[in-house]
Scaffold this motif. Structure first.
Motif, PDB file in Angstrom:
ATOM      1  N   THR A 140      68.337  24.081 116.642  1.00  0.00           N
ATOM      2  CA  THR A 140      69.119  25.268 116.995  1.00  0.00           C
ATOM      3  C   THR A 140      69.983  25.697 115.820  1.00  0.00           C
ATOM      4  OG1 THR A 140      69.141  24.675 119.345  1.00  0.00           O
ATOM      5  CG2 THR A 140      70.876  26.163 118.575  1.00  0.00           C
ATOM      6  N   GLU A 141      70.659  24.737 115.215  1.00  0.00           N
ATOM      7  CA  GLU A 141      71.531  25.034 114.078  1.00  0.00           C
ATOM      8  C   GLU A 141      70.736  25.576 112.891  1.00  0.00           C
ATOM      9  OE1 GLU A 141      74.109  22.338 111.040  1.00  0.00           O
ATOM     10  OE2 GLU A 141      74.535  22.052 113.176  1.00  0.00           O
ATOM     11  N   LYS A 142      69.605  24.959 112.596  1.00  0.00           N
ATOM     12  CA  LYS A 142      68.784  25.392 111.465  1.00  0.00           C
ATOM     13  C   LYS A 142      68.232  26.794 111.701  1.00  0.00           C
ATOM     14  CE  LYS A 142      66.327  24.590 107.616  1.00  0.00           C
ATOM     15  NZ  LYS A 142      65.763  23.421 107.001  1.00  0.00           N
ATOM     16  N   ALA A 143      67.761  27.070 112.911  1.00  0.00           N
ATOM     17  CA  ALA A 143      67.239  28.398 113.234  1.00  0.00           C
ATOM     18  C   ALA A 143      68.341  29.446 113.047  1.00  0.00           C
ATOM     19  CB  ALA A 143      66.688  28.426 114.656  1.00  0.00           C
ATOM     20  N   SER A 144      69.541  29.139 113.498  1.00  0.00           N
ATOM     21  CA  SER A 144      70.671  30.067 113.325  1.00  0.00           C
ATOM     22  C   SER A 144      70.971  30.300 111.855  1.00  0.00           C
ATOM     23  CB  SER A 144      71.918  29.520 114.019  1.00  0.00           C
ATOM     24  OG  SER A 144      71.762  29.546 115.410  1.00  0.00           O
ATOM     25  N   GLU A 145      70.961  29.229 111.073  1.00  0.00           N
ATOM     26  CA  GLU A 145      71.208  29.343 109.629  1.00  0.00           C
ATOM     27  C   GLU A 145      70.146  30.222 108.960  1.00  0.00           C
ATOM     28  OE1 GLU A 145      71.272  25.331 108.178  1.00  0.00           O
ATOM     29  OE2 GLU A 145      73.224  24.899 109.101  1.00  0.00           O
ATOM     30  N   CYS A 146      68.945  30.242 109.519  1.00  0.00           N
ATOM     31  CA  CYS A 146      67.844  31.040 108.969  1.00  0.00           C
ATOM     32  C   CYS A 146      67.845  32.470 109.507  1.00  0.00           C
ATOM     33  CB  CYS A 146      66.512  30.362 109.271  1.00  0.00           C
ATOM     34  SG  CYS A 146      66.282  28.794 108.414  1.00  0.00           S
ATOM     35  N   GLY A 147      68.872  32.831 110.258  1.00  0.00           N
ATOM     36  CA  GLY A 147      69.010  34.199 110.738  1.00  0.00           C
ATOM     37  C   GLY A 147      68.360  34.493 112.074  1.00  0.00           C
ATOM     38  N   ALA A 148      67.867  33.461 112.754  1.00  0.00           N
ATOM     39  CA  ALA A 148      67.276  33.675 114.071  1.00  0.00           C
ATOM     40  C   ALA A 148      68.374  33.972 115.085  1.00  0.00           C
ATOM     41  CB  ALA A 148      66.496  32.441 114.514  1.00  0.00           C
ATOM     42  N   LYS A 149      67.997  34.700 116.122  1.00  0.00           N
ATOM     43  CA  LYS A 149      68.896  34.969 117.236  1.00  0.00           C
ATOM     44  C   LYS A 149      68.563  33.939 118.315  1.00  0.00           C
ATOM     45  CE  LYS A 149      70.084  38.301 120.752  1.00  0.00           C
ATOM     46  NZ  LYS A 149      69.639  39.471 121.494  1.00  0.00           N
ATOM     47  N   VAL A 150      69.356  32.871 118.390  1.00  0.00           N
ATOM     48  CA  VAL A 150      69.107  31.816 119.371  1.00  0.00           C
ATOM     49  C   VAL A 150      69.575  32.315 120.730  1.00  0.00           C
ATOM     50  CG1 VAL A 150      69.589  29.453 120.049  1.00  0.00           C
ATOM     51  CG2 VAL A 150      69.319  30.016 117.623  1.00  0.00           C
ATOM     52  N   ILE A 151      68.669  32.289 121.695  1.00  0.00           N
ATOM     53  CA  ILE A 151      69.004  32.775 123.034  1.00  0.00           C
ATOM     54  C   ILE A 151      69.032  31.603 124.016  1.00  0.00           C
ATOM     55  CG2 ILE A 151      68.137  35.096 122.630  1.00  0.00           C
ATOM     56  CD1 ILE A 151      65.630  34.347 124.172  1.00  0.00           C
ATOM     57  N   GLY A 152      69.948  31.667 124.924  1.00  0.00           N
ATOM     58  CA  GLY A 152      70.067  30.620 125.932  1.00  0.00           C
ATOM     59  C   GLY A 152      70.560  29.311 125.339  1.00  0.00           C
ATOM     60  N   GLU A 153      70.869  28.411 126.250  1.00  0.00           N
ATOM     61  CA  GLU A 153      71.272  27.068 125.850  1.00  0.00           C
ATOM     62  C   GLU A 153      70.018  26.219 125.742  1.00  0.00           C
ATOM     63  OE1 GLU A 153      73.973  23.489 127.719  1.00  0.00           O
ATOM     64  OE2 GLU A 153      74.564  25.565 128.095  1.00  0.00           O
ATOM     65  N   GLY A 154      69.942  25.362 124.754  1.00  0.00           N
ATOM     66  CA  GLY A 154      68.769  24.520 124.588  1.00  0.00           C
ATOM     67  C   GLY A 154      68.531  23.651 125.809  1.00  0.00           C
ATOM     68  N   LEU A 155      67.269  23.481 126.160  1.00  0.00           N
ATOM     69  CA  LEU A 155      66.894  22.627 127.288  1.00  0.00           C
ATOM     70  C   LEU A 155      66.778  21.192 126.795  1.00  0.00           C
ATOM     71  CD1 LEU A 155      65.836  22.183 130.206  1.00  0.00           C
ATOM     72  CD2 LEU A 155      63.541  22.606 129.283  1.00  0.00           C
ATOM     73  N   LYS A 156      67.535  20.296 127.426  1.00  0.00           N
ATOM     74  CA  LYS A 156      67.515  18.881 127.074  1.00  0.00           C
ATOM     75  C   LYS A 156      66.983  18.091 128.266  1.00  0.00           C
ATOM     76  CE  LYS A 156      71.255  19.368 123.750  1.00  0.00           C
ATOM     77  NZ  LYS A 156      72.590  18.917 123.330  1.00  0.00           N
ATOM     78  N   VAL A 157      65.779  17.558 128.096  1.00  0.00           N
ATOM     79  CA  VAL A 157      65.093  16.842 129.153  1.00  0.00           C
ATOM     80  C   VAL A 157      65.380  15.353 128.993  1.00  0.00           C
ATOM     81  CG1 VAL A 157      62.837  16.305 130.151  1.00  0.00           C
ATOM     82  CG2 VAL A 157      63.310  18.606 129.271  1.00  0.00           C
ATOM     83  N   ASP A 158      65.982  14.759 130.014  1.00  0.00           N
ATOM     84  CA  ASP A 158      66.371  13.353 129.962  1.00  0.00           C
ATOM     85  C   ASP A 158      65.365  12.484 130.697  1.00  0.00           C
ATOM     86  OD1 ASP A 158      67.778  10.992 129.664  1.00  0.00           O
ATOM     87  OD2 ASP A 158      69.182  11.425 131.292  1.00  0.00           O
ATOM     88  N   GLY A 159      64.777  11.543 129.969  1.00  0.00           N
ATOM     89  CA  GLY A 159      63.889  10.569 130.596  1.00  0.00           C
ATOM     90  C   GLY A 159      62.585  11.153 131.091  1.00  0.00           C
ATOM     91  N   ASP A 160      62.230  10.832 132.327  1.00  0.00           N
ATOM     92  CA  ASP A 160      60.957  11.227 132.919  1.00  0.00           C
ATOM     93  C   ASP A 160      60.896  12.732 133.136  1.00  0.00           C
ATOM     94  OD1 ASP A 160      58.659  11.571 134.468  1.00  0.00           O
ATOM     95  OD2 ASP A 160      59.029   9.791 135.683  1.00  0.00           O
ATOM     96  N   VAL A 161      59.858  13.356 132.607  1.00  0.00           N
ATOM     97  CA  VAL A 161      59.675  14.805 132.736  1.00  0.00           C
ATOM     98  C   VAL A 161      59.671  15.216 134.204  1.00  0.00           C
ATOM     99  CG1 VAL A 161      58.081  16.715 132.302  1.00  0.00           C
ATOM    100  CG2 VAL A 161      58.468  14.998 130.526  1.00  0.00           C
TER     101      VAL A 161
END
Length: 142
Positions: free
Chosen positions: A106-127
């Motif tokens: 997310t940070e790298k994409a922002s640094e590259c000028g991307a428009k990051v939308i939404g909060e990143g999805l963090k999947v814990d453990g078993d899908v």
């Protein structure tokens, strides 16, 4: 129709499975899913929305296959592009770096000028324990 590229790196198959589940929940979009090892620049430049997915390994490290792509991310490819990020991790074993790959990408994409939308999805453990969150994430981006 919104064109979406989902690009993932997966070691055990969990992040790949999440990528496919996201695709399945974006039926009204034209979605392409690709392993990061097979990505071509036009998969990014031609998309209206790009989703990056990587599991977190070791102590907060980006998945091996995704790392080379991460290091090559640049503004020529991502500037002005809508981007969202997802990943799998282990909150019980590594709570202080849980899904750190999501944060790093997310940070790298922002640094590259991307428009990051939404909060990143963090999947814990078993899908399977995260299906509702994965579906909600996908539908929020469609």
């Amino acid at each position: 129709m919104k064109k979406v590229s989902i690009i993932y790196g997966s070691t055990t198959g969990n992040t790949e499975r999440v990528a496919e589940m996201i695709k399945d929940n974006m039926a009204e979009c034209d979605v392409t899913v690709a392993n990061v090892c097979n990505v071509k620049d036009d998969m990014i430049t031609s998309a209206d929305l790009v989703l990056f997915g990587s599991s977190t390994w070791g102590y907060g490290e980006i998945q091996d296959d995704f790392l080379g792509f991460y290091e090559s991310m640049n503004s020529g490819l991502l500037s002005g592009k809508e981007v969202a990020v997802f990943g799998c991790g282990d909150n019980d074993g590594f709570p202080d770096v849980f899904c750190e790959a999501v944060n790093l990408i997310t940070e790298k994409a922002s640094e590259c000028g991307a428009k990051v939308i939404g909060e990143g999805l963090k999947v814990d453990g078993d899908v399977d324990d995260n299906i509702a969150a994965i579906e909600a994430f996908a539908k929020s981006l469609a």
